[in-house]
Design a protein around this motif. Structure first.
Motif, mmCIF file in Angstrom:
data_model
loop_
_atom_site.group_PDB
_atom_site.id
_atom_site.type_symbol
_atom_site.label_atom_id
_atom_site.label_comp_id
_atom_site.label_asym_id
_atom_site.label_seq_id
_atom_site.Cartn_x
_atom_site.Cartn_y
_atom_site.Cartn_z
ATOM 1 N N VAL A 9 18.481 -62.771 23.214
ATOM 2 C CA VAL A 9 17.653 -61.623 23.595
ATOM 3 C C VAL A 9 16.302 -61.772 22.909
ATOM 4 O O VAL A 9 16.222 -62.122 21.729
ATOM 5 C CB VAL A 9 18.321 -60.289 23.187
ATOM 6 N N TRP A 10 15.232 -61.492 23.670
ATOM 7 C CA TRP A 10 13.862 -61.588 23.150
ATOM 8 C C TRP A 10 13.199 -60.223 23.211
ATOM 9 O O TRP A 10 13.145 -59.591 24.263
ATOM 10 C CB TRP A 10 13.064 -62.603 23.976
ATOM 11 N N TRP A 11 12.723 -59.783 22.053
ATOM 12 C CA TRP A 11 11.962 -58.539 21.957
ATOM 13 C C TRP A 11 10.499 -58.928 21.785
ATOM 14 O O TRP A 11 10.133 -59.565 20.791
ATOM 15 C CB TRP A 11 12.412 -57.714 20.748
ATOM 16 N N ASP A 17 12.239 -50.883 15.008
ATOM 17 C CA ASP A 17 13.464 -51.696 14.922
ATOM 18 C C ASP A 17 13.814 -52.248 16.308
ATOM 19 O O ASP A 17 13.738 -51.528 17.299
ATOM 20 C CB ASP A 17 14.665 -50.860 14.452
ATOM 21 N N ALA A 18 14.250 -53.512 16.344
ATOM 22 C CA ALA A 18 14.719 -54.091 17.605
ATOM 23 C C ALA A 18 16.148 -53.625 17.882
ATOM 24 O O ALA A 18 16.481 -53.263 19.003
ATOM 25 C CB ALA A 18 14.656 -55.611 17.548
ATOM 26 N N ALA A 19 17.005 -53.668 16.864
ATOM 27 C CA ALA A 19 18.398 -53.240 17.022
ATOM 28 C C ALA A 19 18.886 -52.621 15.723
ATOM 29 O O ALA A 19 18.515 -53.066 14.639
ATOM 30 C CB ALA A 19 19.284 -54.425 17.407
ATOM 31 N N ALA A 28 28.836 -57.953 13.555
ATOM 32 C CA ALA A 28 27.859 -58.078 14.622
ATOM 33 C C ALA A 28 27.221 -59.461 14.520
ATOM 34 O O ALA A 28 27.002 -59.973 13.412
ATOM 35 C CB ALA A 28 26.803 -56.997 14.497
ATOM 36 N N TYR A 29 26.931 -60.062 15.674
ATOM 37 C CA TYR A 29 26.361 -61.404 15.733
ATOM 38 C C TYR A 29 25.075 -61.383 16.549
ATOM 39 O O TYR A 29 25.054 -60.854 17.667
ATOM 40 C CB TYR A 29 27.355 -62.377 16.391
ATOM 41 N N VAL A 30 24.023 -61.967 15.979
ATOM 42 C CA VAL A 30 22.773 -62.194 16.694
ATOM 43 C C VAL A 30 22.626 -63.707 16.763
ATOM 44 O O VAL A 30 22.461 -64.364 15.740
ATOM 45 C CB VAL A 30 21.568 -61.561 15.974
ATOM 46 N N ILE A 31 22.704 -64.251 17.975
ATOM 47 C CA ILE A 31 22.691 -65.699 18.166
ATOM 48 C C ILE A 31 21.527 -66.043 19.080
ATOM 49 O O ILE A 31 21.467 -65.602 20.237
ATOM 50 C CB ILE A 31 24.017 -66.178 18.783
ATOM 51 N N GLY A 32 20.580 -66.830 18.567
ATOM 52 C CA GLY A 32 19.422 -67.200 19.357
ATOM 53 C C GLY A 32 18.488 -66.023 19.560
ATOM 54 O O GLY A 32 18.648 -64.964 18.964
ATOM 55 N N GLY A 33 17.494 -66.216 20.401
ATOM 56 C CA GLY A 33 16.559 -65.149 20.703
ATOM 57 C C GLY A 33 15.444 -65.040 19.684
ATOM 58 O O GLY A 33 15.262 -65.927 18.839
ATOM 59 N N GLY A 34 14.699 -63.941 19.787
ATOM 60 C CA GLY A 34 13.593 -63.761 18.871
ATOM 61 C C GLY A 34 12.928 -62.414 19.041
ATOM 62 O O GLY A 34 13.284 -61.625 19.925
ATOM 63 N N ALA A 35 11.949 -62.174 18.157
ATOM 64 C CA ALA A 35 11.242 -60.894 18.167
ATOM 65 C C ALA A 35 9.820 -61.086 17.659
ATOM 66 O O ALA A 35 9.569 -61.949 16.820
ATOM 67 C CB ALA A 35 11.974 -59.877 17.301
ATOM 68 N N LYS A 36 8.908 -60.249 18.178
ATOM 69 C CA LYS A 36 7.526 -60.253 17.713
ATOM 70 C C LYS A 36 7.083 -58.813 17.471
ATOM 71 O O LYS A 36 7.600 -57.873 18.086
ATOM 72 C CB LYS A 36 6.599 -60.893 18.750
ATOM 73 N N SER A 37 6.137 -58.682 16.559
ATOM 74 C CA SER A 37 5.447 -57.411 16.321
ATOM 75 C C SER A 37 6.392 -56.285 15.903
ATOM 76 O O SER A 37 6.415 -55.208 16.504
ATOM 77 C CB SER A 37 4.645 -56.995 17.554
ATOM 78 N N ALA A 38 7.150 -56.533 14.844
ATOM 79 C CA ALA A 38 8.013 -55.498 14.263
ATOM 80 C C ALA A 38 7.302 -54.967 13.023
ATOM 81 O O ALA A 38 7.343 -55.603 11.973
ATOM 82 C CB ALA A 38 9.375 -56.065 13.913
ATOM 83 N N SER A 39 6.661 -53.835 13.144
ATOM 84 C CA SER A 39 5.900 -53.300 12.018
ATOM 85 C C SER A 39 6.798 -52.993 10.825
ATOM 86 O O SER A 39 6.347 -53.045 9.685
ATOM 87 C CB SER A 39 5.129 -52.048 12.436
ATOM 88 N N ASP A 40 8.055 -52.685 11.069
ATOM 89 C CA ASP A 40 8.992 -52.390 9.986
ATOM 90 C C ASP A 40 10.087 -53.458 9.964
ATOM 91 O O ASP A 40 9.904 -54.524 9.421
ATOM 92 C CB ASP A 40 9.566 -50.986 10.159
ATOM 93 N N LYS A 41 11.221 -53.190 10.604
ATOM 94 C CA LYS A 41 12.360 -54.106 10.570
ATOM 95 C C LYS A 41 12.673 -54.631 11.962
ATOM 96 O O LYS A 41 12.458 -53.934 12.939
ATOM 97 C CB LYS A 41 13.608 -53.366 10.060
ATOM 98 N N VAL A 42 13.255 -55.822 12.005
ATOM 99 C CA VAL A 42 13.807 -56.304 13.263
ATOM 100 C C VAL A 42 15.228 -55.755 13.397
ATOM 101 O O VAL A 42 15.572 -55.122 14.379
ATOM 102 C CB VAL A 42 13.787 -57.849 13.350
ATOM 103 N N GLN A 44 18.219 -53.342 11.633
ATOM 104 C CA GLN A 44 18.587 -52.283 10.685
ATOM 105 C C GLN A 44 20.105 -52.173 10.690
ATOM 106 O O GLN A 44 20.727 -52.067 11.744
ATOM 107 C CB GLN A 44 17.959 -50.955 11.119
ATOM 108 N N HIS A 45 20.714 -52.193 9.495
ATOM 109 C CA HIS A 45 22.177 -52.163 9.365
ATOM 110 C C HIS A 45 22.587 -50.845 8.714
ATOM 111 O O HIS A 45 22.496 -50.695 7.508
ATOM 112 C CB HIS A 45 22.614 -53.360 8.523
ATOM 113 N N ASN A 46 23.051 -49.897 9.538
ATOM 114 C CA ASN A 46 23.451 -48.585 9.032
ATOM 115 C C ASN A 46 24.958 -48.462 8.876
ATOM 116 O O ASN A 46 25.432 -47.606 8.132
ATOM 117 C CB ASN A 46 22.959 -47.476 9.957
ATOM 118 N N GLY A 47 25.725 -49.272 9.582
ATOM 119 C CA GLY A 47 27.178 -49.225 9.494
ATOM 120 C C GLY A 47 27.676 -50.114 8.364
ATOM 121 O O GLY A 47 26.962 -50.391 7.405
ATOM 122 N N SER A 48 28.928 -50.570 8.494
ATOM 123 C CA SER A 48 29.513 -51.445 7.476
ATOM 124 C C SER A 48 29.747 -52.828 8.082
ATOM 125 O O SER A 48 29.373 -53.088 9.211
ATOM 126 C CB SER A 48 30.831 -50.853 6.963
ATOM 127 N N GLY A 49 30.380 -53.708 7.315
ATOM 128 C CA GLY A 49 30.691 -55.041 7.817
ATOM 129 C C GLY A 49 29.568 -56.028 7.576
ATOM 130 O O GLY A 49 28.720 -55.832 6.705
#
Length: 153
Positions: A9-11, A17-19, A28-42, A44-49
């Protein structure tokens, strides 16, 4: 909300936040993809694991990953980052040592990122307050990587 895989997935213009990972059962798994222009975080992890990030590219970001430091529920959170390229990043990961968070980093390449915080450690706090930055860690049981795991170009 639970175990998930985000693949290729490309943001293009993230904003904050992207996700956000909210689940309390499963990784949770993020495999491949990318992101641009995240002023804060790409991510964010609010749960556990554990959130696993691999083969990812990001440009002009604040943080690739941040474990929530002031959520309603305080969990132990983990992240693994492998084979990522970050261009113009301020932070790779941010974790809360007082909650037992841990980051494992390998094959991280940083370009145009002088002064980057590779593994920022915080003291997590109750909702309504702001976490305290404690410093950057490396090889201390919370920030699990060595200098050879990070390449600066």
């Amino acid at each position: 909300m639970g175990r998930c895989t985000i693949q290729n997935v490309w943001w293009e213009d993230v904003g904050e936040d992207a996700a956000t990972f909210l689940g309390t059962s499963g990784d949770a798994y993020v495999i491949g993809g990318g992101a641009k222009s995240a002023s804060d975080k790409v991510f964010q992890h609010n749960g556990s694991g554990t959130v696993h990030i691999s083969g990812f590219y990001a440009k002009s970001i604040g943080k690739l990953y941040r474990a929530c430091g002031n959520c309603t529920n305080s969990y132990q959170r983990k992240v693994t980052v492998d084979n990522v390229l970050l261009d113009s990043a301020k932070y790779v990961v941010g974790i809360n040592t007082n909650w037992g968070d841990a980051a494992t980093l390998s094959r991280v390449t940083l370009t145009n990122s002088s002064g980057v915080h590779v593994c920022a450690e915080y003291k997590g706090v109750a909702k309504g307050s702001e976490p305290t930055y404690l410093g950057d860690g490396m090889g201390d049981g919370h920030c699990n990587f060595s200098a050879s795991d990070i390449t600066y170009k």
